[in-house]
Write a protein that holds these residues in place. Structure first.
Motif, PDB file in Angstrom:
ATOM      1  N   TYR A 142      20.341 100.017   9.567  1.00  0.00           N
ATOM      2  CA  TYR A 142      19.544 101.200   9.223  1.00  0.00           C
ATOM      3  C   TYR A 142      20.452 102.338   8.736  1.00  0.00           C
ATOM      4  O   TYR A 142      21.665 102.355   9.029  1.00  0.00           O
ATOM      5  CB  TYR A 142      18.714 101.630  10.439  1.00  0.00           C
TER       6      TYR A 142
ATOM      7  N   ARG B 150      26.147 103.450  12.959  1.00  0.00           N
ATOM      8  CA  ARG B 150      27.595 103.357  13.192  1.00  0.00           C
ATOM      9  C   ARG B 150      27.815 103.239  14.686  1.00  0.00           C
ATOM     10  O   ARG B 150      26.925 103.525  15.484  1.00  0.00           O
ATOM     11  CB  ARG B 150      28.342 104.534  12.599  1.00  0.00           C
TER      12      ARG B 150
ATOM     13  N   ASP C 191      29.130 104.190  18.324  1.00  0.00           N
ATOM     14  CA  ASP C 191      29.462 105.461  18.957  1.00  0.00           C
ATOM     15  C   ASP C 191      30.580 105.299  19.992  1.00  0.00           C
ATOM     16  O   ASP C 191      30.851 106.191  20.779  1.00  0.00           O
ATOM     17  CB  ASP C 191      28.223 106.152  19.530  1.00  0.00           C
TER      18      ASP C 191
ATOM     19  N   THR D 161      13.409 108.267  19.373  1.00  0.00           N
ATOM     20  CA  THR D 161      14.556 109.177  19.313  1.00  0.00           C
ATOM     21  C   THR D 161      15.652 108.771  20.301  1.00  0.00           C
ATOM     22  O   THR D 161      16.198 109.586  21.025  1.00  0.00           O
ATOM     23  CB  THR D 161      14.098 110.633  19.567  1.00  0.00           C
TER      24      THR D 161
ATOM     25  N   SER E 287      19.343 106.261  20.405  1.00  0.00           N
ATOM     26  CA  SER E 287      20.551 106.277  19.561  1.00  0.00           C
ATOM     27  C   SER E 287      20.246 105.952  18.101  1.00  0.00           C
ATOM     28  O   SER E 287      20.799 106.579  17.191  1.00  0.00           O
ATOM     29  CB  SER E 287      21.568 105.260  20.086  1.00  0.00           C
ATOM     30  N   SER E 288      19.361 104.967  17.873  1.00  0.00           N
ATOM     31  CA  SER E 288      19.081 104.555  16.489  1.00  0.00           C
ATOM     32  C   SER E 288      18.374 105.679  15.736  1.00  0.00           C
ATOM     33  O   SER E 288      18.777 106.046  14.623  1.00  0.00           O
ATOM     34  CB  SER E 288      18.212 103.293  16.452  1.00  0.00           C
TER      35      SER E 288
ATOM     36  N   GLN F 127      20.577 108.660  14.985  1.00  0.00           N
ATOM     37  CA  GLN F 127      21.518 108.439  13.884  1.00  0.00           C
ATOM     38  C   GLN F 127      20.824 108.462  12.529  1.00  0.00           C
ATOM     39  O   GLN F 127      21.402 108.861  11.527  1.00  0.00           O
ATOM     40  CB  GLN F 127      22.220 107.088  14.056  1.00  0.00           C
TER      41      GLN F 127
ATOM     42  N   ARG G 195       8.690 110.774  21.888  1.00  0.00           N
ATOM     43  CA  ARG G 195       7.940 110.658  23.151  1.00  0.00           C
ATOM     44  C   ARG G 195       8.734 111.284  24.287  1.00  0.00           C
ATOM     45  O   ARG G 195       8.192 111.976  25.129  1.00  0.00           O
ATOM     46  CB  ARG G 195       7.619 109.188  23.433  1.00  0.00           C
ATOM     47  N   THR G 196      10.046 110.985  24.307  1.00  0.00           N
ATOM     48  CA  THR G 196      10.916 111.572  25.335  1.00  0.00           C
ATOM     49  C   THR G 196      12.173 112.095  24.657  1.00  0.00           C
ATOM     50  O   THR G 196      12.832 111.346  23.925  1.00  0.00           O
ATOM     51  CB  THR G 196      11.344 110.492  26.362  1.00  0.00           C
TER      52      THR G 196
ATOM     53  N   LYS H  23      19.479 108.127  30.691  1.00  0.00           N
ATOM     54  CA  LYS H  23      19.224 107.212  29.571  1.00  0.00           C
ATOM     55  C   LYS H  23      20.515 107.210  28.781  1.00  0.00           C
ATOM     56  O   LYS H  23      21.225 108.226  28.760  1.00  0.00           O
ATOM     57  CB  LYS H  23      18.102 107.753  28.680  1.00  0.00           C
ATOM     58  N   ARG H  24      20.777 106.136  28.089  1.00  0.00           N
ATOM     59  CA  ARG H  24      22.072 106.076  27.407  1.00  0.00           C
ATOM     60  C   ARG H  24      22.228 107.277  26.487  1.00  0.00           C
ATOM     61  O   ARG H  24      21.347 107.579  25.679  1.00  0.00           O
ATOM     62  CB  ARG H  24      22.205 104.791  26.605  1.00  0.00           C
TER      63      ARG H  24
ATOM     64  N   TRP I  56      15.956 101.934  29.351  1.00  0.00           N
ATOM     65  CA  TRP I  56      15.959 100.483  29.121  1.00  0.00           C
ATOM     66  C   TRP I  56      16.926  99.773  30.044  1.00  0.00           C
ATOM     67  O   TRP I  56      16.810  98.570  30.266  1.00  0.00           O
ATOM     68  CB  TRP I  56      16.185 100.134  27.653  1.00  0.00           C
TER      69      TRP I  56
END
Ligand code: NAP
Length: 536
Positions: A51, A55, A57, A185, A187-188, A191, A208-209, A330-331, A495
């Motif tokens: 996408y 990249r 992180d 919203t 990491s993907s 970015q 959503r969060t 969350k990550r 997750w």
């Protein structure tokens, strides 16, 4: 390489970082081995996730193989955080450089793996109908390989095009002049937003969060900077091995209470301003992931940073994570100009918690409030993480037991490496190990090396069947849960917990107590003649 009935010493599922190193290692050991890969190219996560803005992180110098000093020396990273295409080129290079291509079968999605207790063999079937047998089965299926698309009614009636971050068209997508809806919203999504905003006429982000995101401070490498970093490579790797995440983050060893307010502030500023990579924010204070007050201090600091960037106060508040989400629970996302992008006129954010997305229509996306007309929908909605890829395969161990049944209440394993009831099967960097909480490449190498040593010793001793005992597995599952409970991680609907998938059991799936401790534990098990494994 297989004998006439397609029988090998080892089959490896997945040709990402893990499968490729496993192949290299198995060949070094003199085993007959093949990798089965679902995609039509190697690279795993870096093959699928093309996408815009994708990249890594984790810094390139850490997120790369360490098994070959020559490889480290010869590969030239162009940026501190490599873009997806460069990582894929690197993986392709590794495959060619070490002559591994002929050991990889592409377009071979594994459908089932069944253990025969009489013959001590795994029978592996691909969806295309290939049948292979092997003594050892290594699952290198990755933690984030089963994409999740929201069950959006009406998607088939949508007149525009839709995409998922993890199944991006190889030829890319040109959003020039389009109205784009982006859902998700993590990491993907974080970015993608700044990059899609460059092209799109209108970008509407459905959040959503709100999650925390820290600036990457990505920079191109100059020749001198890269040469200097490479000169210190062995030290860098050694420091990574002793760092909790398997990459050197210069962790602060003091708790917040051990510092003055001025020192705390200075520490936060130092990390946010990018004196190191974005993830260094996770190590601002030693007790950050175990003490709620300390964590709140970091979270407040991050929220104030967002407010300092986003000019529209309504957007800013929406983008600020709520107080019930611990910083890093969350990550953590690591971004390049994510928040700044919301200052652009044509970029908007929709509160998809207050106004859930109800359906796709012919013209766009409808929330319970209104319809948003768009030309394209982008899903950045994540994955059935960690256990998903293993449960997607019909794996049956001793006495026909199904892994999906065994894992009905969450994934269980011994050390994340072996599973009771599933002899001669090993998992690389999966649930029950530091995996996704660590620099994955580092954890992959640790696991593959450990498995290699185990197999070498077992073969030398004439052992044909290796299986984690149920007792050892139970103990490890308890240990993982105890370690997680000492932290704030289980408080987040992440997750890591399986909370992003409807109906998935809520279990913290990774070993949270860090790479160095984990390595000591598995080395200790090895030194005790693989205590907890039954060898026959
Ligand atoms: P993710 O972190 O799981 O984020 C998914 C996003 O989609 C969340 O914001 C989620 O909201 C939202 N979502 C899911 N279903 C939705 C629905 N029905 N309606 C509205 N929103 C919905 O997934 P990801 O961003 O793909 O990242 C997954 C992991 O991949 C990362 O955490 C990271 O480990 C890895 N990754 C790494 C990089 C990197 O190295 N830079 C880049 C991308 C991904 P909720 O939070 O409310 O569930």
């Amino acid at each position: 390489m297989a004998d006439s009935v397609g029988r090998l010493d080892m089959l490896v599922v997945g040709a990402g970082f893990a499968g490729i190193y496993q192949l290299y290692k198995a060949r070094e050991m003199g085993l007959s081995v093949r990798v089965l890969e679902a995609g039509d190219g190697v690279g795993g996560t870096w093959f699928w996730n093309r996408y815009p803005g994708a990249r890594c992180d984790v810094e390139s110098l850490d997120y790369s193989y360490s098994f070959s000093r020559e490889l480290e020396e010869e590969w030239v990273w162009s940026e501190r955080y490599a873009p997806q295409a460069e990582i894929l080129r690197y993986i392709e290079h590794v495959v060619d450089r070490f002559g591994l291509r002929d050991g990889i079968q592409l377009n071979a999605r594994v459908a089932s793996a069944v253990f025969d207790d009489e013959r001590l063999l795994w029978t592996v079937r691909t969806e295309a109908g290939d049948v292979l047998e092997c003594t050892y089965l290594v699952m290198a299926t990755g933690g984030l390989s089963i994409p999740q698309r929201p069950q959006l009614p009406g998607l088939e009636s949508f007149q525009g095009r839709w995409y998922h971050s993890a199944q991006w068209p190889k030829e890319g997508v040109d959003f020039t002049g389009q109205r784009v809806a982006l859902i998700g919203t993590g990491s993907s999504g974080v970015q993608m937003v700044p990059v899609i905003a460059e092209q799109a006429a209108q970008l509407t982000v459905f959040q959503r969060t709100a999650n925390f995101s820290v600036p990457a401070h990505n920079v191109p490498f100059t020749e001198t900077a890269l040469a200097a970093a490479k000169a210190r490579y062995p030290d860098r790797r050694a420091m990574g091995r002793e760092a909790i995440t398997g990459q050197f983050l210069n962790a602060n060893t003091k708790t917040a209470a051990e510092m003055t307010e001025e020192e705390q502030r200075a520490e936060l500023e130092y990390r946010w301003r990018g004196a190191g990579g974005g993830f260094r924010m996770l190590r601002t204070f030693a007790d950050q992931m175990s003490n709620l007050d300390t964590n709140r201090m970091v979270a407040d600091y991050a929220r104030n940073r967002i407010r300092g960037v986003v000019k529209d106060p309504v957007k800013a508040e929406l983008l600020c994570p709520k107080d019930d989400l611990p910083f890093g629970g969350k990550r953590l996302c690591v971004d390049s100009h994510y928040y700044e992008t919301f200052n652009r006129e044509h970029v908007d954010i929709v509160d998809a918690a207050a106004h859930p997305i109800i359906e796709a229509t012919a013209r766009g996306v409808r929330t319970d409030e209104r319809e948003h007309e768009v030309d394209a929908i982008v899903f950045a909605t994540g994955f059935d993480a960690m256990s998903g890829a293993l449960k997607a395969i019909d794996i049956r161990g001793a006495r026909g037991a199904r892994l999906s049944d065994k894992w009905a209440h969450g994934p269980t394993s011994y050390l994340g490496l072996g599973i009771a009831g599933f002899p001669n099967m090993f998992v690389v960097a999966g649930p029950g190990s530091p995996s996704v909480l660590s620099n994955m490449v580092h954890s992959i190498e640790t696991h593959v090396d450990w498995i290699a040593r185990l197999l070498q010793q077992a073969r030398a001793a004439g052992v044909r069947r290796i299986e984690a005992t149920q007792e050892a597995e139970d103990g490890w599952v308890r240990r993982c849960a105890e370690e997680a409970d000492k932290t704030l991680y289980p408080r987040a609907n992440s997750w890591y917990m399986g909370a992003n998938i409807a109906g998935k059991p809520r279990v913290f799936m990774a070993f949270v107590a860090g790479v160095p401790l984990y390595r000591r534990i598995i080395e200790d098990v090895a030194a005790r003649n693989y205590q907890g494994f039954e060898m026959a």
